[in-house]
Design a protein around this motif. Structure first.
Motif, PDB file in Angstrom:
ATOM      1  N   UNK A 130       0.827  -1.206   0.000  1.00  0.00           N
ATOM      2  CA  UNK A 130       0.000   0.000   0.000  1.00  0.00           C
ATOM      3  C   UNK A 130       0.863   1.257   0.000  1.00  0.00           C
ATOM      4  N   UNK A 131       1.887   1.233   0.816  1.00  0.00           N
ATOM      5  CA  UNK A 131       2.777   2.363   0.914  1.00  0.00           C
ATOM      6  C   UNK A 131       3.592   2.530  -0.376  1.00  0.00           C
ATOM      7  N   UNK A 132       3.954   1.410  -0.926  1.00  0.00           N
ATOM      8  CA  UNK A 132       4.689   1.386  -2.181  1.00  0.00           C
ATOM      9  C   UNK A 132       3.913   2.155  -3.256  1.00  0.00           C
ATOM     10  N   UNK A 133       2.635   1.815  -3.366  1.00  0.00           N
ATOM     11  CA  UNK A 133       1.793   2.429  -4.387  1.00  0.00           C
ATOM     12  C   UNK A 133       1.649   3.928  -4.142  1.00  0.00           C
ATOM     13  N   UNK A 134       1.483   4.294  -2.875  1.00  0.00           N
ATOM     14  CA  UNK A 134       1.313   5.712  -2.565  1.00  0.00           C
ATOM     15  C   UNK A 134       2.559   6.501  -2.971  1.00  0.00           C
ATOM     16  N   UNK A 135       3.697   5.972  -2.635  1.00  0.00           N
ATOM     17  CA  UNK A 135       4.943   6.674  -2.958  1.00  0.00           C
ATOM     18  C   UNK A 135       5.156   6.753  -4.472  1.00  0.00           C
ATOM     19  N   UNK A 136       4.824   5.674  -5.145  1.00  0.00           N
ATOM     20  CA  UNK A 136       4.979   5.672  -6.602  1.00  0.00           C
ATOM     21  C   UNK A 136       4.060   6.717  -7.243  1.00  0.00           C
ATOM     22  N   UNK A 137       2.826   6.801  -6.762  1.00  0.00           N
ATOM     23  CA  UNK A 137       1.879   7.764  -7.324  1.00  0.00           C
ATOM     24  C   UNK A 137       2.306   9.199  -7.050  1.00  0.00           C
ATOM     25  N   UNK A 138       2.692   9.412  -5.811  1.00  0.00           N
ATOM     26  CA  UNK A 138       3.156  10.734  -5.405  1.00  0.00           C
ATOM     27  C   UNK A 138       4.344  11.173  -6.272  1.00  0.00           C
ATOM     28  N   UNK A 139       5.224  10.262  -6.521  1.00  0.00           N
ATOM     29  CA  UNK A 139       6.413  10.583  -7.304  1.00  0.00           C
ATOM     30  C   UNK A 139       6.056  10.870  -8.759  1.00  0.00           C
ATOM     31  N   UNK A 140       5.176  10.050  -9.294  1.00  0.00           N
ATOM     32  CA  UNK A 140       4.785  10.220 -10.692  1.00  0.00           C
ATOM     33  C   UNK A 140       4.016  11.526 -10.901  1.00  0.00           C
ATOM     34  N   UNK A 141       3.187  11.870  -9.914  1.00  0.00           N
ATOM     35  CA  UNK A 141       2.323  13.044 -10.078  1.00  0.00           C
ATOM     36  C   UNK A 141       2.982  14.345  -9.632  1.00  0.00           C
ATOM     37  N   UNK A 142       3.912  14.254  -8.722  1.00  0.00           N
ATOM     38  CA  UNK A 142       4.469  15.484  -8.172  1.00  0.00           C
ATOM     39  C   UNK A 142       5.946  15.676  -8.511  1.00  0.00           C
ATOM     40  N   UNK A 143       6.754  14.722  -8.127  1.00  0.00           N
ATOM     41  CA  UNK A 143       8.200  14.898  -8.301  1.00  0.00           C
ATOM     42  C   UNK A 143       8.616  14.908  -9.767  1.00  0.00           C
ATOM     43  N   UNK A 144       8.136  13.915 -10.506  1.00  0.00           N
ATOM     44  CA  UNK A 144       8.563  13.813 -11.906  1.00  0.00           C
ATOM     45  C   UNK A 144       8.210  15.083 -12.707  1.00  0.00           C
ATOM     46  N   UNK A 145       6.973  15.587 -12.579  1.00  0.00           N
ATOM     47  CA  UNK A 145       6.675  16.814 -13.340  1.00  0.00           C
ATOM     48  C   UNK A 145       7.551  18.008 -12.941  1.00  0.00           C
ATOM     49  N   UNK A 146       7.882  18.108 -11.660  1.00  0.00           N
ATOM     50  CA  UNK A 146       8.732  19.232 -11.259  1.00  0.00           C
ATOM     51  C   UNK A 146      10.131  19.055 -11.843  1.00  0.00           C
ATOM     52  N   UNK A 147      10.607  17.819 -11.842  1.00  0.00           N
ATOM     53  CA  UNK A 147      11.917  17.563 -12.448  1.00  0.00           C
ATOM     54  C   UNK A 147      11.899  18.000 -13.909  1.00  0.00           C
TER      55      UNK A 147
END
Ligand code: MN
Length: 487
Positions: free
Chosen positions: A152-169
Motif C-alpha cells: 500500500x505504501x509502495x503504491x502511494x509513494x509511486x503515485x506521489x512521485x509520478x504526479x508530483x516529483x517527476x513533473x517538477x523535475x
C-alpha cells in the motif's frame, strides 16, 4: 560499504578542476553519523546517503549539492544538529540540508491535494532550487528500493512521485531524472502496461530496430566524414512511460508509436548541426511540417536543437534530433547543466525572482500537457508566505505574519491560549515575523485567560485581529459585570 573512490570516479570527469577534499570529509562524516542505522530494507542507512549523492553526481550536480546529498538525512535521523553541520561544512551546505529536512516534512494527503502541495513545495524551497535536485535524487534512490515497503505504501509513494516529483523535475529541465523516476514508478502503478511495452520495445522489436538504426548510422557516418563533420549517434533513448503517455494522449496503438524510430545526433558546434541536417535531408525526404529549428527559435524552457522526421531507407518514418554536446547536456540535466557551466565563472546562482520568471516562462510551454501548472499563482508570492505545522500541513499567511496569526489560523482556541512559539526548533517571541518555509509550533497554556490587546500591534490577519478584539471586548464586559455584582 560503498567506497569514496566510487563516488570520486563519477565526480572527477565533471569537475576536473575541483578539490574533492570536502566531499571526502562529508563522506566520512555521514558514514560515521549513520553508523548504527539500518533502512527498512535492512541495508545500512549510509547506503541511502551515499546512493543519493551518487545519483546527484551522475546527474552532474555541483560539488556543494553532492555534499549536501551525503549529509541530507543527518539532522532528521541522527542526533547531530544542523548547527553542527553548519560549523563543519558552512552555511550554504547547511541551508541545503535544512531545505531537504523541511521538504521531507510536507505530507501528501491524497492525489486530489497535490496541486496545492506542489505549489507550496515550490514556494517553501524556492530560495534554492538545488533543494529539489537533492530531493529528486533521494526519491529516486527510495523508489529503487521500494520493494522493502508494504504494497500500500509502495503504491502511494509511486503515485506521489509520478504526479508530483517527476513533473517538477521536468519543469526544471532535468529530463534524465524525470524519465528515471517515471519508468520506475510506472512499473509499480501499472505493471501490466509496463511489461507489455517493455517486452515489445526491448525484446520483440529490438532486433529489427537495432538493425535499422545501424544501417542509418553507417550511411550518415560515411557522409559526415566526407564533409568533415564529427558526430556521435544514439539510437536508443525512448522511455517506457513516455511511450505509454504518448499512446494515451494520441489514442494510438502500440505499433503506431513504436514504429517511429528515433535517432539523436551530437555534433561539435552549431554550424555542424545545420550541416548534419543537410546530410539527412539529402538522403531521405523530410515529412512536411515536421522540421523544427529550435536553435534559431529555442523553446520557452530554453531547449535548443534541430528536429526533423524523414521517410528513411525503407520508407519508415524516422525522427532525428540534432544537438551540440552542450545543448544535449542542457536538455538532459536541465538547470543542473547551467550550474555546472556557471561554476567556472564564480559560483553564481539564480536569484529567486529570476527563477520564478523562468518558471512562468516554462508554464506557457506546459499548459496542455500539465494543466495543473496553470494553477500556480506566483503573482501572489510577494505578499504571501507559506509556513508549516510540525506535522507538515501548510498554512498560508500574509507577509510578515506572526506566530499569533499562525495560531489563529490553526484554531481559535490555540490563538486564545497561546503563550509562545517555537520556530524552526527555536523558541521565538510572538511578534516574530515569519518567513516562507518556517516550521511553527505554538505553545499554549490552558489557564491563559485570553488574547493580549498588545498583539494587535503586530497581528496581520483579519481572523487574528477580530478574535483578539472580540475576546478583549468580552472580557471587558465580563469584568464590568463582575464589578457591578461586587458593588
Ligand atoms: Mn533521504
Amino acid at each position: 560499504m560503498p567506497s569514496f573512490d566510487e563516488l570520486e570516479k563519477i565526480i572527477k570527469p565533471n569537475h576536473p578542476q575541483s578539490d574533492l577534499d570536502l566531499v571526502r570529509l562529508a563522506y566520512d562524516y555521514s558514514k560515521k553519523a549513520h553508523k548504527d542505522q539500518a533502512r527498512l530494507s535492512g541495508e545500512p542507512y549510509f547506503n541511502h546517503a551515499f546512493g543519493t549523492a551518487k545519483i546527484l553526481a551522475k546527474n552532474k550536480a555541483d560539488i556543494t549539492t553532492i555534499i549536501a546529498g551525503l549529509l541530507h538525512d543527518i539532522p532528521e535521523e541522527t542526533n547531530i544538529s544542523l548547527k553542527e553541520i553548519e560549523k563543519n561544512f558552512g552555511e550554504e551546505i547547511a541551508n541545503l540540508v535544512q531545505g531537504i529536512t523541511k521538504l521531507g516534512k510536507i505530507k501528501y494527503r491524497g492525489i486530489d491535494r497535490y496541486v496545492e502541495n506542489l505549489k507550496k513545495m515550490f514556494i517553501s524551497a524556492a530560495s534554492d532550487t538545488r533543494v529539489f535536485f537533492i530531493k529528486f535524487a533521494d526519491r529516486l534512490y527510495n523508489i529503487r528500493t521500494l520493494e522493502a515497503l508494504p504494497p500500500k505504501k509502495r503504491l502511494r509513494i509511486a503515485q506521489e512521485t509520478l504526479k508530483i516529483y517527476a513533473p517538477i523535475a521536468g519543469l526544471l529541465g532535468m529530463w534524465r531524472l524525470r524519465w528515471q523516476l517515471e519508468d520506475l514508478c510506472f512499473k509499480y502503478i501499472d505493471q501490466e502496461n509496463y511489461n507489455k511495452i517493455k517486452k515489445y520495445y526491448e525484446i520483440e522489436q529490438k532486433y529489427e530496430r537495432d538493425k535499422y538504426i545501424e544501417k542509418i548510422k553507417q550511411i550518415i557516418l560515411e557522409e559526415a566524414e566526407k564533409q568533415g563533420v564529427k558526430c556521435e549517434i544514439d539510437g536508443r533513448f525512448k522511455h517506457i512511460y513516455s511511450i505509454f503517455r504518448k499512446m494515451q494522449e494520441k489514442g494510438k496503438q502500440f505499433n503506431e508509436i513504436y514504429d517511429v524510430f528515433a535517432l539523436r545526433i551530437m555534433v561539435d558546434n552549431v554550424s555542424d548541426c545545420y550541416k548534419m541536417l543537410g546530410i539527412i535531408h539529402s538522403f531521405w525526404r523530410p515529412k512536411k511540417d515536421r522540421f523544427k529549428d529550435y536553435i534559431a527559435v529555442p523553446k520557452p524552457n530554453g531547449y535548443r536543437g534541430l528536429h526533423t522526421t524523414v521517410f528513411g531507407p525503407t520508407g519508415k518514418l524516422t525522427e532525428f534530433q540534432i544537438r551540440t554536446k552542450e545543448m544535449n547536456e542542457e536538455a538532459l540535466y536541465g538547470i543542473a547543466a547551467h550550474w555546472r557551466y556557471k561554476e567556472t565563472d564564480q559560483k553564481k546562482f539564480k536569484t529567486k525572482s529570476e527563477w520564478i520568471d523562468d518558471i512562468l516562462e516554462l508554464q506557457k510551454n506546459y499548459k496542455t500537457a500539465n494543466d495543473y501548472i496553470k494553477n500556480f499563482k506566483f503573482d501572489i508570492l510577494d505578499d504571501r508566505i507559506f509556513v508549516f505545522t510540525p506535522k507538515g500541513d501548510v498554512i498560508d499567511l500574509p507577509k510578515d505574519a506572526s506566530p499569533v496569526d499562525f495560531a489563529y489560523h490553526v484554531h481559535t482556541e490555540i490563538g486564545d491560549k497561546c503563550v509562545g512559539a517555537i520556530v524552526n526548533d527555536k523558541i521565538a517571541p510572538l511578534d516574530t515575523k515569519l518567513k516562507n518555509g518556517d516550521i511553527v509550533q505554538i505553545i499554549t497554556e490552558k489557564a491563559r485567560p485570553g488574547p493580549n490587546m498588545d498583539w494587535l500591534k503586530f497581528a496581520k490577519t483579519n481572523i487574528a485581529r477580530s478574535r483578539i478584539r472580540r475576546n478583549a471586548k468580552n472580557r471587558g464586559i465580563l469584568s464590568t459585570l463582575l464589578k457591578k455584582i461586587k458593588s
